[in-house]
Design a protein around this motif. Sequence first.
Motif, PDB file in Angstrom:
ATOM      1  N   GLY A  70     -15.725  -3.633  -8.019  1.00  0.00           N
ATOM      2  CA  GLY A  70     -15.530  -2.669  -6.946  1.00  0.00           C
ATOM      3  C   GLY A  70     -15.195  -3.266  -5.593  1.00  0.00           C
ATOM      4  N   ALA A  71     -14.711  -4.490  -5.574  1.00  0.00           N
ATOM      5  CA  ALA A  71     -14.341  -5.135  -4.307  1.00  0.00           C
ATOM      6  C   ALA A  71     -12.890  -4.832  -3.936  1.00  0.00           C
ATOM      7  CB  ALA A  71     -14.558  -6.635  -4.387  1.00  0.00           C
ATOM      8  N   GLU A  72     -12.265  -3.930  -4.678  1.00  0.00           N
ATOM      9  CA  GLU A  72     -10.874  -3.591  -4.378  1.00  0.00           C
ATOM     10  C   GLU A  72     -10.778  -2.923  -3.010  1.00  0.00           C
ATOM     11  OE1 GLU A  72      -9.260  -1.251  -7.565  1.00  0.00           O
ATOM     12  OE2 GLU A  72      -8.707  -3.052  -8.666  1.00  0.00           O
ATOM     13  N   ASP A  73      -9.652  -3.081  -2.393  1.00  0.00           N
ATOM     14  CA  ASP A  73      -9.361  -2.418  -1.135  1.00  0.00           C
ATOM     15  C   ASP A  73      -7.889  -2.002  -1.159  1.00  0.00           C
ATOM     16  OD1 ASP A  73      -7.941  -4.793  -0.662  1.00  0.00           O
ATOM     17  OD2 ASP A  73      -9.470  -5.618   0.664  1.00  0.00           O
ATOM     18  N   GLU A  74      -7.378  -1.543  -0.016  1.00  0.00           N
ATOM     19  CA  GLU A  74      -5.992  -1.068   0.022  1.00  0.00           C
ATOM     20  C   GLU A  74      -4.980  -2.178  -0.240  1.00  0.00           C
ATOM     21  OE1 GLU A  74      -6.897  -2.566   4.118  1.00  0.00           O
ATOM     22  OE2 GLU A  74      -7.996  -1.323   2.701  1.00  0.00           O
ATOM     23  N   MET A  75      -5.411  -3.431  -0.139  1.00  0.00           N
ATOM     24  CA  MET A  75      -4.500  -4.554  -0.348  1.00  0.00           C
ATOM     25  C   MET A  75      -4.489  -5.072  -1.786  1.00  0.00           C
ATOM     26  SD  MET A  75      -4.661  -6.708   3.155  1.00  0.00           S
ATOM     27  CE  MET A  75      -6.366  -6.572   3.642  1.00  0.00           C
ATOM     28  N   THR A  76      -5.387  -4.604  -2.617  1.00  0.00           N
ATOM     29  CA  THR A  76      -5.475  -5.106  -3.991  1.00  0.00           C
ATOM     30  C   THR A  76      -4.174  -4.939  -4.768  1.00  0.00           C
ATOM     31  OG1 THR A  76      -7.859  -4.775  -3.999  1.00  0.00           O
ATOM     32  CG2 THR A  76      -6.789  -5.000  -6.139  1.00  0.00           C
ATOM     33  N   PRO A  77      -3.497  -3.778  -4.713  1.00  0.00           N
ATOM     34  CA  PRO A  77      -2.222  -3.678  -5.440  1.00  0.00           C
ATOM     35  C   PRO A  77      -1.184  -4.704  -4.963  1.00  0.00           C
ATOM     36  CG  PRO A  77      -2.973  -1.496  -4.791  1.00  0.00           C
ATOM     37  CD  PRO A  77      -3.866  -2.494  -4.116  1.00  0.00           C
ATOM     38  N   ILE A  78      -1.186  -4.981  -3.666  1.00  0.00           N
ATOM     39  CA  ILE A  78      -0.258  -5.982  -3.122  1.00  0.00           C
ATOM     40  C   ILE A  78      -0.644  -7.364  -3.645  1.00  0.00           C
ATOM     41  CG2 ILE A  78       0.641  -7.066  -1.013  1.00  0.00           C
ATOM     42  CD1 ILE A  78       0.015  -4.358   0.404  1.00  0.00           C
ATOM     43  N   ARG A  79      -1.941  -7.658  -3.648  1.00  0.00           N
ATOM     44  CA  ARG A  79      -2.404  -8.954  -4.165  1.00  0.00           C
ATOM     45  C   ARG A  79      -1.986  -9.142  -5.623  1.00  0.00           C
ATOM     46  NH1 ARG A  79      -7.433  -7.509  -1.321  1.00  0.00           N
ATOM     47  NH2 ARG A  79      -7.535  -8.806   0.538  1.00  0.00           N
ATOM     48  N   ARG A  80      -2.140  -8.090  -6.412  1.00  0.00           N
ATOM     49  CA  ARG A  80      -1.768  -8.170  -7.834  1.00  0.00           C
ATOM     50  C   ARG A  80      -0.266  -8.433  -7.990  1.00  0.00           C
ATOM     51  NH1 ARG A  80      -5.436  -7.340 -11.369  1.00  0.00           N
ATOM     52  NH2 ARG A  80      -7.326  -6.185 -10.932  1.00  0.00           N
ATOM     53  N   SER A  81       0.533  -7.690  -7.249  1.00  0.00           N
ATOM     54  CA  SER A  81       1.985  -7.885  -7.318  1.00  0.00           C
ATOM     55  C   SER A  81       2.372  -9.282  -6.855  1.00  0.00           C
ATOM     56  CB  SER A  81       2.699  -6.840  -6.465  1.00  0.00           C
ATOM     57  OG  SER A  81       2.488  -5.557  -6.979  1.00  0.00           O
ATOM     58  N   LEU A  82       1.732  -9.746  -5.803  1.00  0.00           N
ATOM     59  CA  LEU A  82       2.014 -11.075  -5.265  1.00  0.00           C
ATOM     60  C   LEU A  82       1.622 -12.157  -6.268  1.00  0.00           C
ATOM     61  CD1 LEU A  82       3.184 -12.378  -2.800  1.00  0.00           C
ATOM     62  CD2 LEU A  82       0.965 -12.206  -1.681  1.00  0.00           C
ATOM     63  N   TYR A  83       0.505 -11.960  -6.943  1.00  0.00           N
ATOM     64  CA  TYR A  83       0.082 -12.907  -7.974  1.00  0.00           C
ATOM     65  C   TYR A  83       1.157 -12.994  -9.064  1.00  0.00           C
ATOM     66  CZ  TYR A  83      -2.608 -15.271 -11.574  1.00  0.00           C
ATOM     67  OH  TYR A  83      -3.013 -16.171 -12.524  1.00  0.00           O
TER      68      TYR A  83
END
Length: 192
Positions: A31-44
């Motif tokens: 549950g540490a996701e935030d609004e930037m998590t989708p961006i982090r995943r795509s960037l990964y």
Amino acid sequence: MHELNEKWKLYYGETDPKKRRELLDAAAAEGAEDEMTPIRRSLYECRYTGDGADMMIRLIMGSISAAQVVRFALKWNVRSIKKDMERAGFKMCLDAGAAGRECLFHEVKNGVKRYIETCRSDSYGAAFSGMIKISKEEQHRRMTRQLYNMTYGLMERTAGIEVERFGEYMLLFCEATEEAYQEECKEPLGRA
């Protein structure tokens, strides 16, 4: 910059791609996701390609090489670096606004940290198949010179070369590299 919670500090502090994937997945599960998590995943996904390549290291190596080319070949190299930047997620992140810029900034810092770790190995700068090693001081000087040349030095050399968004990408690349260097080496990035 926005303050990272402990989960994301661990993620951006880790340089091993597999461990980073585990931390990324664990943060979501806990549950540490935030609004930037989708961006982090795509960037990964942009950064670590299916064949095991790290696009951030590729970008660093390409920038080091471009900083050494003769002037007449520089525009071609700038275009090549820009393509690598976009493959690594620069366009995607910067088009996503402040959250994307922040994720990219931390990702570049992570890539530079990984590069610095390789420069601290005994084989960095060695000659004759590793038989002749250089001192830790010389390793540090070489690494510092390469990091400066691939960032601020390259910006100076490419001033006047017009390639769409390259200046914007390079500015972030320089800022993140400098901050990573300062955190890792406890000194400002300057010419060595």
